[in-house]
Design a protein around this motif. Structure first.
Motif, mmCIF file in Angstrom:
data_model
loop_
_atom_site.group_PDB
_atom_site.id
_atom_site.type_symbol
_atom_site.label_atom_id
_atom_site.label_comp_id
_atom_site.label_asym_id
_atom_site.label_seq_id
_atom_site.Cartn_x
_atom_site.Cartn_y
_atom_site.Cartn_z
ATOM 1 N N THR A 16 4.062 -18.453 2.205
ATOM 2 C CA THR A 16 3.575 -17.703 1.040
ATOM 3 C C THR A 16 3.694 -18.482 -0.258
ATOM 4 O O THR A 16 2.813 -18.456 -1.108
ATOM 5 C CB THR A 16 4.356 -16.392 0.907
ATOM 6 N N GLU A 275 -7.952 -10.562 -5.156
ATOM 7 C CA GLU A 275 -7.738 -10.222 -6.564
ATOM 8 C C GLU A 275 -8.491 -8.953 -6.975
ATOM 9 O O GLU A 275 -8.153 -8.332 -7.983
ATOM 10 C CB GLU A 275 -8.164 -11.395 -7.452
ATOM 11 N N TYR A 278 -5.640 -6.395 -5.522
ATOM 12 C CA TYR A 278 -4.217 -6.518 -5.860
ATOM 13 C C TYR A 278 -4.016 -7.254 -7.179
ATOM 14 O O TYR A 278 -4.630 -8.294 -7.417
ATOM 15 C CB TYR A 278 -3.472 -7.270 -4.747
ATOM 16 N N PRO A 280 -0.501 -8.249 -9.473
ATOM 17 C CA PRO A 280 0.967 -8.157 -9.531
ATOM 18 C C PRO A 280 1.476 -7.372 -10.741
ATOM 19 O O PRO A 280 2.630 -6.926 -10.750
ATOM 20 C CB PRO A 280 1.414 -9.624 -9.595
ATOM 21 N N ASP A 285 0.081 -1.721 -6.823
ATOM 22 C CA ASP A 285 -0.328 -2.801 -5.913
ATOM 23 C C ASP A 285 0.893 -3.516 -5.341
ATOM 24 O O ASP A 285 1.734 -4.013 -6.090
ATOM 25 C CB ASP A 285 -1.226 -3.802 -6.649
ATOM 26 N N MET A 287 2.415 -6.583 -3.352
ATOM 27 C CA MET A 287 2.069 -7.967 -3.012
ATOM 28 C C MET A 287 2.366 -8.306 -1.547
ATOM 29 O O MET A 287 1.758 -9.218 -0.976
ATOM 30 C CB MET A 287 2.813 -8.933 -3.933
ATOM 31 N N MET A 290 -0.713 -7.449 0.102
ATOM 32 C CA MET A 290 -1.736 -8.457 -0.174
ATOM 33 C C MET A 290 -1.656 -9.604 0.830
ATOM 34 O O MET A 290 -2.684 -10.066 1.343
ATOM 35 C CB MET A 290 -1.587 -9.010 -1.594
ATOM 36 N N GLU A 291 -0.442 -10.052 1.135
ATOM 37 C CA GLU A 291 -0.298 -11.158 2.097
ATOM 38 C C GLU A 291 -0.683 -10.722 3.501
ATOM 39 O O GLU A 291 -1.209 -11.514 4.289
ATOM 40 C CB GLU A 291 1.128 -11.702 2.066
#
Length: 420
Positions: A16, A275, A278, A280, A285, A287, A290-291
């Motif tokens: 990451t 984007e 999500y 930050p 949202d 993260m 998101m990953e």
């Protein structure tokens, strides 16, 4: 070099912390003329950590094998199946003595490292009388029966172990994500139980509002579709969308110019899509989600494009994928907010597991507290004995000192006569 690319980039998954560093290459105005672009020196690009517990050993073995001209030549001509099957491991018998000596030393160091890990683990559990050598059997990336020599069996086992471990890596990440989401929901519900009815309604309303805000995002293009790639071409690369060319696009995003799009380079292509969903800065949202979304996108594209399943996309595979109907007319892409991660039954089962673990931890904590109290009692007892011993010792020293100063004879008269 092809074999190194296959071995290393096949093995190395995205970590990451390097995601942002692997976005598309900066482009000048004249972007479409990439034939004269200076290639990136692959030797200067550090491969990311695979996450395997033998990652360093794997890379060191590859580096040493690369120094042997015969072995390198054989592997340059090899395909992924020959490498994965272990057939090329037999070529190790033909490498130079100097290379074999280095490999032997690497193996001895790795065995020593594993033994230290075993010893540290067993010492922490206070286990004694266990054969540490026998415990090396649990490590399947080397031949524990011969800890001194690196043989063809070792290379075969190393490749197969890395292949197998990394094939299960994505599945393990999905499982961890599912547990993460269940823990989030468990903690939310537990928190609600601590509130009165009015506060609970406020929290439920806030939770639903955050969900609505998160779901209110622009359309996400289907990963790997023409629309998605053209958006990268236009917004990231700064090119005219009417000039979109798949071959040029491939070359632009083959960051290290090795002729492949690896998993890192693919995942970098999805940043613009992510984007949209999500940010930050937004409380709603997550993260971590998101990953997970990035991982799903990469898996999807790999399944569609990577026909030989070597976890690398060649130019030929990429161009063939752009000829498919799905590339021009893809289905809509369902983001994570449109999916259910777990059922109520799964959540209850997970909560039961948490309850069992908490009970075991409390039991262990109580046992440790009892041990602490017993140790404190023994400490206090020893301190009391120590104090008593010092008191007796001082009394004996004082008595001895008095006897030396004023020794007496029978009858009570002093032996020392005053001087005249």
């Amino acid at each position: 070099m092809k074999w190194r690319t296959i071995l290393l980039q096949y093995c190395f998954l995205l970590v990451t912390c390097i995601l942002t560093a692997l976005e598309a290459v900066p482009i000048d105005i004249d972007k479409t003329k990439v034939e004269n672009a200076q290639p990136v020196d692959s030797a200067k690009i550090e491969p990311p950590d695979t996450g395997l517990y033998y990652d360093e050993y794997l890379k060191q073995v590859i580096d040493v094998l690369e120094t042997d001209n015969h072995f390198r030549e054989k592997l340059q001509k090899a395909d992924i199946e020959e490498i994965k099957s272990g057939r090329l491991s037999k070529e190790l018998d033909l490498v130079s003595h100097h290379v074999r000596t280095k490999l032997d030393e690497l193996k001895r160091q790795e065995v020593a490292r594993l033994r230290m890990l075993i010893k540290a683990k067993l010492d922490s559990l206070q286990d004694t009388g266990i054969d540490h050598h026998a415990l090396l059997k649990q490590f399947d990336h080397l031949n524990h029966l011969n800890p001194e020599k690196f043989e063809s069996t070792d290379l075969d086992m190393l490749i197969k172990a890395a292949t197998s471990d990394l094939e299960h890596y994505d599945k393990a990440r999905h499982e961890e994500f599912k547990k993460y989401e269940m823990m989030k929901e468990h903690e939310r519900r537990e928190y609600l139980k601590t509130l009165n009815e009015e506060k609970r309604k406020e929290e439920e309303s806030k939770f639903e509002e955050m969900k609505r805000k998160h779901e209110n995002h622009p359309k996400v293009n289907h990963p790997g579709s023409k629309d998605q790639l053209k958006e990268v071409w236009e917004e990231t690369d700064g090119l005219d969308p009417n000039d979109f060319d798949p071959k040029t696009f491939f070359k632009l995003h083959d960051v290290n110019s090795d002729g492949f799009l690896d998993e890192q380079e693919l995942e970098a292509l999805f940043t613009k899509e992510l984007e949209k969903v999500y940010d930050p800065k937004n409380e709603e949202d997550d993260m971590v989600e998101m990953e997970e979304e990035r991982l799903r996108m990469r898996e999807h594209v790999m399944n569609e494009v990577d026909t030989n399943k070597d976890r690398l996309v060649t130019l030929e595979e990429f161009l063939k994928a752009t000829e498919k109907k799905e590339f021009l007319e893809p289905d809509s892409w369902e983001t994570l907010d449109q999916q259910q991660f777990f059922t109520e039954e799964e959540l209850k089962e997970y909560e039961n597991l948490i309850s069992i673990q908490e009970t075991e931890l409390k039991k262990k904590a109580d046992e440790l507290q009892k041990q602490k109290e017993e140790l404190q009692r023994q400490h206090d007892q020893l301190e009391a004995q120590k104090l008593e011993y010092h008191q007796v010792l001082r009394q004996m020293e004082q008595k001895k000192l008095q006897q030396e100063i004023s020794p007496s004879v029978p009858g009570g008269e002093s032996k020392i006569q005053p001087r005249i």
